[in-house]
Write an enzyme that holds these catalytic residues in place. Structure first.
Site, PDB file in Angstrom:
ATOM      1  N   THR A   3       0.837  -1.193   0.000  1.00 58.19           N
ATOM      2  CA  THR A   3       0.000   0.000   0.000  1.00 58.19           C
ATOM      3  C   THR A   3       0.871   1.241   0.000  1.00 58.19           C
ATOM      4  OG1 THR A   3      -2.010   0.936   0.934  1.00 58.19           O
ATOM      5  CG2 THR A   3      -0.257   0.461   2.478  1.00 58.19           C
ATOM      6  N   LYS A  35      -8.361   2.647   3.673  1.00 59.45           N
ATOM      7  CA  LYS A  35      -7.260   2.622   4.642  1.00 59.45           C
ATOM      8  C   LYS A  35      -7.142   3.923   5.428  1.00 59.45           C
ATOM      9  CE  LYS A  35      -4.966  -0.288   1.325  1.00 59.45           C
ATOM     10  NZ  LYS A  35      -3.951  -0.312   0.291  1.00 59.45           N
ATOM     11  N   GLY A  48      -4.227   6.869   8.805  1.00 62.87           N
ATOM     12  CA  GLY A  48      -4.063   5.979   7.671  1.00 62.87           C
ATOM     13  C   GLY A  48      -3.176   4.834   8.100  1.00 62.87           C
TER      14      GLY A  48
END
Length: 179
Positions: A7, A39, A51
């Site tokens: 990510t 997220k 996050g």
């Protein structure tokens, strides 16, 4: 610090605005399992935004613990982050969690890791995850040379740049702001 893959999360403070965003890709091994994971989370009635990168279940555990710490310390984000980091480092269960957090309120930006780190990033730009260095580099350049952009614009463009380069990052973005 352990490298978290799969990510990209980026937070920027610019011109009195805070923006934090992430892509939506979740991978399992070498394939994309889901392309629209959220997220980014707002806590404390929207005054704090977080996050996460890493294992989703681990990140949700940390978010719950962080929210508990915020409640215990009167929404004092830095104090809650420090207490979470202490627990994370010393608690036998939490120590095994593989995730990282970026958290921000209107006044500060912090990166929290399982090694006990609570970092206030230089230049008010923080990034975690596999595409972190691409997004951070882009954000620093945009902040320096495109002063007319908003924090949200910088986060959006930087995450798109990271998604063009990092195979663990996609273009399905969620961005939240605090003014």
């Amino acid at each position: 610090m352990k490298k978290i893959r799969s990510t990209t999360v980026l937070a920027v403070v610019h011109n009195g605005e805070v923006a934090i965003g992430a892509d939506g890709q979740a991978t399992m091994g070498d394939y994309v399992a889901k392309s629209n994971v959220r997220k980014i989370r707002k806590l404390q009635n929207g005054s704090i935004v977080t996050g996460f990168a890493g294992s989703t279940a681990d990140a949700f555990t940390l978010l719950e613990r962080f929210d508990e710490k915020l409640n215990s310390y009167g929404s004092n984000m830095k104090r809650a982050a420090i207490e979470l980091a202490k627990d994370w480092r010393t608690d036998r269960y939490l120590r095994k969690l593989e995730a990282m957090l970026i958290t921000a309120d209107k006044d500060e930006l912090l990166v929290v890791s399982g090694t006990g780190d609570v970092l206030e990033p230089d230049h008010q730009v923080a990034a975690i995850g596999s595409g972190a260095m691409y997004a951070q580099s882009a954000a620093l350049a945009l902040k320096k040379h495109a002063k007319e952009l908003t924090a949200e614009d910088i986060v959006r463009e930087s995450l798109h740049i990271a998604a063009d380069i990092c195979i663990y990052t996609n273009h399905n973005l969620i961005i939240e702001t605090i003014s």
